[in-house]
Scaffold this motif. Sequence first.
Motif, PDB file in Angstrom:
ATOM      1  N   GLY A  25      -3.414  95.288-141.356  1.00  0.00           N
ATOM      2  CA  GLY A  25      -4.197  95.232-140.124  1.00  0.00           C
ATOM      3  C   GLY A  25      -3.577  94.300-139.103  1.00  0.00           C
ATOM      4  O   GLY A  25      -3.517  94.611-137.906  1.00  0.00           O
ATOM      5  N   SER A  26      -3.079  93.151-139.566  1.00  0.00           N
ATOM      6  CA  SER A  26      -2.410  92.216-138.658  1.00  0.00           C
ATOM      7  C   SER A  26      -1.128  92.820-138.105  1.00  0.00           C
ATOM      8  O   SER A  26      -0.786  92.623-136.934  1.00  0.00           O
ATOM      9  CB  SER A  26      -2.098  90.912-139.394  1.00  0.00           C
ATOM     10  OG  SER A  26      -3.281  90.308-139.877  1.00  0.00           O
ATOM     11  N   THR A  69      -2.073  95.332-135.362  1.00  0.00           N
ATOM     12  CA  THR A  69      -2.483  94.649-134.136  1.00  0.00           C
ATOM     13  C   THR A  69      -1.286  94.013-133.438  1.00  0.00           C
ATOM     14  O   THR A  69      -1.165  94.058-132.211  1.00  0.00           O
ATOM     15  CB  THR A  69      -3.531  93.572-134.456  1.00  0.00           C
ATOM     16  OG1 THR A  69      -4.634  94.177-135.143  1.00  0.00           O
ATOM     17  CG2 THR A  69      -4.033  92.910-133.187  1.00  0.00           C
ATOM     18  N   ALA A 125       0.599  96.586-131.532  1.00  0.00           N
ATOM     19  CA  ALA A 125      -0.068  96.927-130.275  1.00  0.00           C
ATOM     20  C   ALA A 125       0.216  95.875-129.210  1.00  0.00           C
ATOM     21  O   ALA A 125       0.477  96.200-128.045  1.00  0.00           O
ATOM     22  CB  ALA A 125      -1.573  97.065-130.513  1.00  0.00           C
ATOM     23  N   LEU A 127      -8.203 100.862-136.424  1.00  0.00           N
ATOM     24  CA  LEU A 127      -7.060 101.009-135.524  1.00  0.00           C
ATOM     25  C   LEU A 127      -7.505 101.194-134.080  1.00  0.00           C
ATOM     26  O   LEU A 127      -6.925 100.609-133.158  1.00  0.00           O
ATOM     27  CB  LEU A 127      -6.205 102.200-135.970  1.00  0.00           C
ATOM     28  CG  LEU A 127      -5.450 102.027-137.291  1.00  0.00           C
ATOM     29  CD1 LEU A 127      -4.713 103.309-137.647  1.00  0.00           C
ATOM     30  CD2 LEU A 127      -4.480 100.862-137.214  1.00  0.00           C
ATOM     31  N   SER A 184      -9.013  97.755-132.877  1.00  0.00           N
ATOM     32  CA  SER A 184      -8.002  96.720-132.646  1.00  0.00           C
ATOM     33  C   SER A 184      -7.155  97.045-131.417  1.00  0.00           C
ATOM     34  O   SER A 184      -6.809  96.150-130.638  1.00  0.00           O
ATOM     35  CB  SER A 184      -7.114  96.570-133.879  1.00  0.00           C
ATOM     36  OG  SER A 184      -6.416  97.771-134.160  1.00  0.00           O
ATOM     37  N   SER A 185      -6.845  98.322-131.216  1.00  0.00           N
ATOM     38  CA  SER A 185      -6.079  98.710-130.027  1.00  0.00           C
ATOM     39  C   SER A 185      -6.881  98.454-128.760  1.00  0.00           C
ATOM     40  O   SER A 185      -6.348  97.952-127.759  1.00  0.00           O
ATOM     41  CB  SER A 185      -5.696 100.191-130.112  1.00  0.00           C
ATOM     42  OG  SER A 185      -4.860 100.442-131.225  1.00  0.00           O
ATOM     43  N   VAL A 197      -6.905  94.780-127.925  1.00  0.00           N
ATOM     44  CA  VAL A 197      -5.651  94.336-127.312  1.00  0.00           C
ATOM     45  C   VAL A 197      -5.648  94.649-125.821  1.00  0.00           C
ATOM     46  O   VAL A 197      -5.259  93.818-124.989  1.00  0.00           O
ATOM     47  CB  VAL A 197      -4.451  94.995-128.019  1.00  0.00           C
ATOM     48  CG1 VAL A 197      -3.163  94.748-127.239  1.00  0.00           C
ATOM     49  CG2 VAL A 197      -4.305  94.455-129.434  1.00  0.00           C
TER      50      VAL A 197
END
Length: 211
Positions: A21-22, A25, A28, A139, A142-143, A146
Motif C-alpha cells: 500500500g505504501s 501511494t 502516485a 487504490l 489513496s490516489s 494524493v
Amino acid sequence: MTAGTATRPAAPSRRSARHPGSAATGAAFHLLRRGTLVMAVIAGGLPAFVAVEYRDTFSGAIGVASLTGLAENPAIRTLFGRPVALDDPGGFTVWRTGTVLAVLVGVWAVLSATRLTRGEEEAGRWDLLLSGRLRLRFLVASSLAVVLLATAVVGAAVTLGLMLAGTETTGAVLFGLLVGGTGMVGAGLGAVAAQLLPERRAASGLGVAVL
C-alpha cells in the motif's frame, strides 16, 4: 557443513519489506510531483505578478477610475465576473485571475485524478497490485488522497504568493482556499468519473464537463 559454519538466511531488505500500500501511494506521489510543482509555480506566481503590476500601474485614483470604467464593459464582466474592491491590489487580483486559476486548477485536478485511477488501470499497473493484498477501494482512495493533497499545495502556493506580494492576509487565505477547493472538487469529479466510465479519455471529458 556444520552448524557453526551454516550460512544464515539474509535478512529482508527494507525495500522488499515495504508494504504494498505504501509503495502504491508512493508511486502516485511520484507520478504527480512534477505537475504539482508546475501548477504551484503558476498558481502562486500569477496572482503575485498581477498584484505587483497593479501597484505600479493602477494604484492612483485615475487608474482605479479607468479600471472601473473598463469593468462596466459587458464582455469584460462575462470573462471575469462582477468586480469587487478594484481599489485594492488583492481585490483586483482576485477579479482578474480568479476565474482563470479556478478553471486551470480544477481541470488539472480532474485530469490528474483520472490519470492516477483509470489511467493506471488501463496501463495494467493495477492488475499486479490487485492480485495481491490490495483492494480496488484502497487504490482509488489513496490516489484521490494524493490528488487532494496536491491541490492543497497549489492553494497554499496561491496564498503564499499573494502574501509575498503584500496583499491583505485574510483575502490571500480565502483566495487560496477558493482555488484549492475548486481543485478538490475537480479531483472528486475525476475519481467518480473514472469509476463510471471504462476509458480514461471519456472519464476526463465527463469530469471536465461537470466541473
